[in-house]
Design an enzyme around this catalytic site. Sequence first.
Site, short mmCIF file in Angstrom:
data_model
loop_
_atom_site.label_atom_id
_atom_site.label_comp_id
_atom_site.label_asym_id
_atom_site.label_seq_id
_atom_site.Cartn_x
_atom_site.Cartn_y
_atom_site.Cartn_z
N ARG A 166 0.77 -1.17 0.03
CA ARG A 166 0.14 -0.08 0.06
C ARG A 166 1.00 1.23 -0.11
NH1 ARG A 166 -2.98 -3.95 -0.57
NH2 ARG A 166 -4.72 -4.45 0.57
N SER A 240 -10.76 0.61 3.91
CA SER A 240 -10.02 0.45 4.96
C SER A 240 -9.37 1.70 5.40
CB SER A 240 -8.92 -0.50 4.35
OG SER A 240 -9.34 -1.90 4.31
N GLU A 336 -4.36 4.36 6.33
CA GLU A 336 -4.02 4.20 4.84
C GLU A 336 -4.73 5.45 4.15
OE1 GLU A 336 -5.16 0.11 2.98
OE2 GLU A 336 -6.32 1.55 1.81
P1 FAD Z 1 -8.18 9.70 -4.73
O1 FAD Z 1 -8.87 9.38 -3.24
O2 FAD Z 1 -8.83 10.96 -5.29
O3 FAD Z 1 -6.34 10.11 -4.44
C1 FAD Z 1 -5.61 9.18 -3.46
C2 FAD Z 1 -4.32 9.75 -3.32
O4 FAD Z 1 -3.68 9.65 -4.65
C3 FAD Z 1 -4.30 11.24 -3.06
O5 FAD Z 1 -3.28 11.47 -2.18
C4 FAD Z 1 -4.22 12.07 -4.32
O6 FAD Z 1 -3.39 13.33 -4.26
C5 FAD Z 1 -3.21 10.89 -5.09
N1 FAD Z 1 -3.55 10.93 -6.35
C6 FAD Z 1 -4.65 10.76 -7.36
N2 FAD Z 1 -4.60 10.72 -8.66
C7 FAD Z 1 -3.21 11.16 -8.84
C8 FAD Z 1 -3.02 11.65 -9.87
N3 FAD Z 1 -3.25 11.45 -11.25
N4 FAD Z 1 -1.37 11.88 -9.86
C9 FAD Z 1 -0.83 12.10 -8.70
N5 FAD Z 1 -1.54 11.62 -7.55
C10 FAD Z 1 -2.64 11.24 -7.37
N6 FAD Z 1 -7.71 0.36 -1.98
C11 FAD Z 1 -6.99 -0.93 -2.13
O7 FAD Z 1 -5.72 -0.58 -2.34
N7 FAD Z 1 -7.61 -2.05 -2.07
C12 FAD Z 1 -8.98 -2.00 -1.99
O8 FAD Z 1 -9.38 -3.20 -2.32
C13 FAD Z 1 -9.68 -0.93 -1.85
N8 FAD Z 1 -11.10 -1.17 -1.66
C14 FAD Z 1 -11.96 0.19 -1.34
C15 FAD Z 1 -13.40 -0.16 -1.05
C16 FAD Z 1 -14.12 0.89 -1.05
C17 FAD Z 1 -15.40 0.81 -0.79
C18 FAD Z 1 -13.24 2.31 -0.99
C19 FAD Z 1 -14.17 3.61 -0.71
C20 FAD Z 1 -12.01 2.37 -1.17
C21 FAD Z 1 -11.26 1.30 -1.26
N9 FAD Z 1 -9.78 1.35 -1.46
C22 FAD Z 1 -9.19 0.32 -1.80
C23 FAD Z 1 -9.25 2.81 -1.66
C24 FAD Z 1 -9.17 3.41 -2.83
O9 FAD Z 1 -10.35 3.01 -3.56
C25 FAD Z 1 -7.90 3.27 -3.75
O10 FAD Z 1 -6.87 3.72 -2.97
C26 FAD Z 1 -7.95 4.10 -4.91
O11 FAD Z 1 -6.75 3.84 -5.89
C27 FAD Z 1 -8.19 5.58 -4.99
O12 FAD Z 1 -8.48 6.04 -6.01
P2 FAD Z 1 -9.11 7.63 -6.15
O13 FAD Z 1 -8.94 7.80 -7.71
O14 FAD Z 1 -10.50 7.78 -5.53
O15 FAD Z 1 -7.88 8.40 -5.62
P1 NAP Z 2 -10.28 -10.73 4.64
O1 NAP Z 2 -10.34 -11.88 3.36
O2 NAP Z 2 -11.34 -10.95 5.56
O3 NAP Z 2 -8.75 -10.94 5.22
C1 NAP Z 2 -8.64 -10.10 6.38
C2 NAP Z 2 -7.17 -9.77 6.06
O4 NAP Z 2 -6.14 -10.75 6.05
C3 NAP Z 2 -6.70 -8.70 4.88
O5 NAP Z 2 -6.68 -7.52 5.13
C4 NAP Z 2 -5.52 -9.46 4.33
O6 NAP Z 2 -4.63 -8.60 4.03
C5 NAP Z 2 -5.29 -10.76 5.14
N1 NAP Z 2 -5.39 -11.96 4.48
C6 NAP Z 2 -6.45 -12.76 4.26
N2 NAP Z 2 -6.10 -13.88 3.57
C7 NAP Z 2 -4.68 -13.65 3.14
C8 NAP Z 2 -3.62 -14.50 2.53
N3 NAP Z 2 -4.17 -15.74 1.96
N4 NAP Z 2 -2.42 -13.93 2.68
C9 NAP Z 2 -2.08 -12.89 2.93
N5 NAP Z 2 -2.84 -11.86 3.74
C10 NAP Z 2 -4.27 -12.50 3.72
O7 NAP Z 2 -9.96 -9.29 4.08
P2 NAP Z 2 -11.42 -8.48 3.44
O8 NAP Z 2 -11.41 -7.22 4.67
O9 NAP Z 2 -12.66 -9.09 3.26
O10 NAP Z 2 -10.70 -7.76 2.16
C11 NAP Z 2 -10.61 -8.56 1.07
C12 NAP Z 2 -9.39 -8.06 0.43
O11 NAP Z 2 -9.92 -6.76 -0.24
C13 NAP Z 2 -8.24 -7.90 1.00
O12 NAP Z 2 -7.05 -8.11 0.26
C14 NAP Z 2 -8.30 -6.29 1.48
O13 NAP Z 2 -7.17 -5.81 1.28
C15 NAP Z 2 -8.84 -5.74 0.20
N6 NAP Z 2 -9.75 -4.48 0.82
C16 NAP Z 2 -8.91 -3.33 0.79
C17 NAP Z 2 -9.62 -2.35 1.09
C18 NAP Z 2 -8.93 -0.99 1.41
O14 NAP Z 2 -9.49 0.15 1.27
N7 NAP Z 2 -7.57 -0.96 1.19
C19 NAP Z 2 -11.12 -2.28 1.38
C20 NAP Z 2 -11.81 -3.52 1.28
C21 NAP Z 2 -10.89 -4.62 0.88
P3 NAP Z 2 -4.38 -7.70 3.11
O15 NAP Z 2 -5.30 -6.66 3.32
O16 NAP Z 2 -3.04 -7.33 2.89
O17 NAP Z 2 -4.79 -8.43 1.82
#
Ligand code: FAD
Ligand code: NAP
Length: 340
Positions: A166, A240, A336
């Site tokens: 991340r 998250s 995050e």
């Molecule tokens: P923004 O929120 O608009 O920006 C995020 C950051 O990136 C800011 O610092 C911004 O300045 C910078 N930025 C954006 N665009 C640019 C650009 N073109 N150039 C330079 N900097 C830039 N994230 C995960 O990793 N895994 C997930 O599974 C995941 N699930 C999510 C589920 C939900 C319901 C929600 C609401 C969010 C989730 N996220 C997840 C977080 C988010 O969706 C990601 O981080 C996504 O990539 C953000 O994209 P955005 O365009 O909305 O960025």
């Molecule tokens: P989950 O499957 O309930 O798992 C809970 C946590 O355990 C996750 O955070 C995941 O880490 C870790 N995990 C589970 N299985 C794993 C494996 N086989 N190896 C390594 N790590 C493992 O998680 P969840 O909340 O439902 O989310 C599912 C996936 O979607 C995850 O990968 C999560 O990161 C992603 N997600 C991200 C966001 C966001 O905003 N960043 C929001 C929703 C979902 P990791 O998170 O490192 O994968």
Amino acid sequence: MKSLIYEHHPLTDMTTFGVPAHARFLVALKQTDDIPYILGDVRFAHMPIMILGGGSNILFTKDFEGCIIKNEISYLDILSETDDHVIVSVGAGYDWHDFVMYATERGWGGVENLALIPGTVGAAPVQNIGAYGIEVAETIVSIDVYNRVTGNYEELLASDCAFGYRTSIFKTTARDTYIITGVVFRLSKNAQPRTTYAALVQYLDEQNISHPSLIDIRDAVIAIRRSKLPDPRVLGNAGSFFKNPYITQDAYHALLAVYPDMPSFEADADHVKVPAAFLIDRAGWKGRRIGAVGVHDKQALVIVHYGGGTGQDIVDLAHAIQADVFEKYGIHIEPEVNVW
Ligand code: FAD
Ligand code: NAP
């Protein structure tokens, strides 16, 4: 110039948390060539500049007294193709999930586990989005950027970007240096399904799918996410709020003695990844509501905004959770989400 400039623009509908805030200026960036003109505009000369995508990983705690550049550069070009893979160049403003749908429908593999992540293609490398065992960095060849320091358009190779869990240079050492204008991906035509996550295995089992296609994986991820995560159009959130902590083996074994059912995943030889959701849940926060904000009842990592609250309410709740987790487990959990 095709880009549009607005003054005193509301930001409430421009982030998925939906909290109130205004931008002094907002520029809807329509094409790459406009960037030098925007940055050269005297009105923005002494102001902070920030880049916004879909606003799904940003929390505003106050008005932004500067210029927000909202990336709306949208294109998708196939650069080259063989029997084995395709190289595709995508504009930073292209919707991420639309890109996943486009790729999977054509049998291009690599991003199917990242379905339904909100936001733009340009933000995907910023925190190296990841889900269900895949990180976007695995598919990135290079990133097209405008360098705000040198005033040049540049191409960064994936190896230049210090991608990690991340994180990337765009979140750390080069936080205010680059505007990402496009991303070049290498997607496979012979991708093997990645089903290391228990929830994915269980879902496919329940559907009697033993040899999943890319589309089966994508649809499984979509179904699981819909069942667990709040839809930001209905309930404000940014996914998250915290990252999973990576703790030392010693710290892990000490915790395991107290919480024998604590899930964990080996990160490297010295560290273990512990789900922050488990720590927050066990600390009693899951489903708890404080005024207009709270912790989601199905996923303890997600802070939700019920409406009528502020960014500061969310930050206050996040601080309370962090302090409690530290007191109970001695672990610092980092946000995050990008807080402004
Ligand atoms: P923004 O929120 O608009 O920006 C995020 C950051 O990136 C800011 O610092 C911004 O300045 C910078 N930025 C954006 N665009 C640019 C650009 N073109 N150039 C330079 N900097 C830039 N994230 C995960 O990793 N895994 C997930 O599974 C995941 N699930 C999510 C589920 C939900 C319901 C929600 C609401 C969010 C989730 N996220 C997840 C977080 C988010 O969706 C990601 O981080 C996504 O990539 C953000 O994209 P955005 O365009 O909305 O960025
Ligand atoms: P989950 O499957 O309930 O798992 C809970 C946590 O355990 C996750 O955070 C995941 O880490 C870790 N995990 C589970 N299985 C794993 C494996 N086989 N190896 C390594 N790590 C493992 O998680 P969840 O909340 O439902 O989310 C599912 C996936 O979607 C995850 O990968 C999560 O990161 C992603 N997600 C991200 C966001 C966001 O905003 N960043 C929001 C929703 C979902 P990791 O998170 O490192 O994968």
